[in-house]
Design an enzyme around this catalytic site. Structure first.
Site, PDB file in Angstrom:
ATOM      1  N   HIS A  21      -2.772   7.588   6.696  1.00  0.00           N
ATOM      2  CA  HIS A  21      -1.741   8.429   6.072  1.00  0.00           C
ATOM      3  C   HIS A  21      -2.329   9.738   5.557  1.00  0.00           C
ATOM      4  O   HIS A  21      -1.685  10.786   5.612  1.00  0.00           O
ATOM      5  CB  HIS A  21      -1.095   7.713   4.886  1.00  0.00           C
ATOM      6  CG  HIS A  21       0.076   6.849   5.243  1.00  0.00           C
ATOM      7  ND1 HIS A  21       1.215   7.342   5.832  1.00  0.00           N
ATOM      8  CD2 HIS A  21       0.299   5.526   5.072  1.00  0.00           C
ATOM      9  CE1 HIS A  21       2.082   6.351   6.013  1.00  0.00           C
ATOM     10  NE2 HIS A  21       1.552   5.232   5.557  1.00  0.00           N
TER      11      HIS A  21
ATOM     12  N   HIS B 152      -4.750   1.686   7.296  1.00  0.00           N
ATOM     13  CA  HIS B 152      -3.388   2.225   7.344  1.00  0.00           C
ATOM     14  C   HIS B 152      -3.220   3.354   6.316  1.00  0.00           C
ATOM     15  O   HIS B 152      -2.680   4.415   6.645  1.00  0.00           O
ATOM     16  CB  HIS B 152      -2.400   1.076   7.082  1.00  0.00           C
ATOM     17  CG  HIS B 152      -0.960   1.451   7.067  1.00  0.00           C
ATOM     18  ND1 HIS B 152      -0.046   0.960   7.982  1.00  0.00           N
ATOM     19  CD2 HIS B 152      -0.246   2.267   6.236  1.00  0.00           C
ATOM     20  CE1 HIS B 152       1.153   1.474   7.712  1.00  0.00           C
ATOM     21  NE2 HIS B 152       1.062   2.265   6.654  1.00  0.00           N
ATOM     22  N   GLU B 153      -3.706   3.120   5.094  1.00  0.00           N
ATOM     23  CA  GLU B 153      -3.531   4.138   4.042  1.00  0.00           C
ATOM     24  C   GLU B 153      -4.412   5.363   4.313  1.00  0.00           C
ATOM     25  O   GLU B 153      -3.979   6.500   4.081  1.00  0.00           O
ATOM     26  CB  GLU B 153      -3.813   3.558   2.654  1.00  0.00           C
ATOM     27  CG  GLU B 153      -2.914   2.390   2.245  1.00  0.00           C
ATOM     28  CD  GLU B 153      -1.436   2.589   2.531  1.00  0.00           C
ATOM     29  OE1 GLU B 153      -0.937   3.718   2.440  1.00  0.00           O
ATOM     30  OE2 GLU B 153      -0.773   1.590   2.871  1.00  0.00           O
TER      31      GLU B 153
ATOM     32  N   GLN C 191       3.050  10.020   1.010  1.00  0.00           N
ATOM     33  CA  GLN C 191       4.320   9.289   1.046  1.00  0.00           C
ATOM     34  C   GLN C 191       5.188   9.584  -0.171  1.00  0.00           C
ATOM     35  O   GLN C 191       6.388   9.303  -0.149  1.00  0.00           O
ATOM     36  CB  GLN C 191       4.079   7.776   1.137  1.00  0.00           C
ATOM     37  CG  GLN C 191       3.464   7.345   2.468  1.00  0.00           C
ATOM     38  CD  GLN C 191       3.298   5.853   2.522  1.00  0.00           C
ATOM     39  OE1 GLN C 191       2.307   5.320   2.059  1.00  0.00           O
ATOM     40  NE2 GLN C 191       4.286   5.156   3.067  1.00  0.00           N
TER      41      GLN C 191
ATOM     42  N   CYS D 174       5.589  -0.060   7.312  1.00  0.00           N
ATOM     43  CA  CYS D 174       5.258   1.053   6.424  1.00  0.00           C
ATOM     44  C   CYS D 174       6.483   1.385   5.584  1.00  0.00           C
ATOM     45  O   CYS D 174       7.598   1.427   6.106  1.00  0.00           O
ATOM     46  CB  CYS D 174       4.863   2.261   7.270  1.00  0.00           C
ATOM     47  SG  CYS D 174       4.431   3.709   6.295  1.00  0.00           S
ATOM     48  N   LEU D 175       6.274   1.648   4.299  1.00  0.00           N
ATOM     49  CA  LEU D 175       7.395   1.979   3.416  1.00  0.00           C
ATOM     50  C   LEU D 175       8.108   3.255   3.857  1.00  0.00           C
ATOM     51  O   LEU D 175       9.277   3.449   3.530  1.00  0.00           O
ATOM     52  CB  LEU D 175       6.904   2.135   1.969  1.00  0.00           C
ATOM     53  CG  LEU D 175       6.431   0.843   1.281  1.00  0.00           C
ATOM     54  CD1 LEU D 175       5.855   1.163  -0.091  1.00  0.00           C
ATOM     55  CD2 LEU D 175       7.558  -0.172   1.162  1.00  0.00           C
TER      56      LEU D 175
ATOM     57  N   GLY E 163       0.831  -1.191   0.000  1.00  0.00           N
ATOM     58  CA  GLY E 163       0.000   0.000   0.000  1.00  0.00           C
ATOM     59  C   GLY E 163       0.866   1.241   0.000  1.00  0.00           C
ATOM     60  O   GLY E 163       2.013   1.212   0.463  1.00  0.00           O
TER      61      GLY E 163
END
Ligand code: NI
Length: 153
Positions: A134, A130-131, A51, A88-89, A46
């Protein structure tokens, strides 16, 4: 299509609230394409627009069932709870257990400007939450109830 730089957790942009998309135009389509490429290149499941440095309510998800593109995603229903490990990236190397709804229904707009709803359970429910977090400047590390390797299972 292009790979964009993934902002890391010290970047203040990750803490800002993203703006709603008024119209899915060419810029948003390009953003979706680039985010998809960037997510796959980074082997994530995701990615949210902040991000890659864009404060728009746009996210992509692929939990291994194909690409899911979300513009202006909103949770319209949630039920139950699950506690599983997340990463998380934008926060490489860190993992932790986060409590999320067991099931969510998310309403969003696709790249054609059409409204749709997606039901997620298990991993997809977590990825959706989660997204969307963000887009509100929230990172999973804010919600960790147990850090990896600490405490007892
Ligand atoms: Ni993340």
């Amino acid at each position: 299509m292009a790979i964009r730089e993934i902002r890391k957790d010290s970047d203040e942009i990750l803490r800002k609230i993203s703006k709603k998309v008024d119209r899915v135009d060419e810029r948003i389509i390009t953003l979706l394409d680039d985010m998809k490429d960037t997510m796959y290149e980074a082997e994530g499941i995701g990615l949210a627009a902040p991000q890659v440095g864009v404060l728009r309510r746009v996210a992509v998800i692929d939990i291994g069932e194909g690409i899911l593109e979300l513009v202006n995603p909103v949770i319209v229903y949630e039920h139950g709870a699950q506690c599983e490990e997340e990463g998380c990236l934008s926060i490489p190397g860190e993992k932790g257990t986060v409590k999320r709804p067991a099931k969510v229904i998310v309403r969003a707009i696709n790249r054609n400007g059409e409204t749709f709803e997606i039901t997620g359970t298990e991993l997809l429910a977590r990825a959706l939450c989660h997204e969307i977090d963000h887009l509100n400047g929230i990172l999973f590390t804010d919600k960790i109830i147990k850090e990896d390797g600490k405490g007892t299972k």
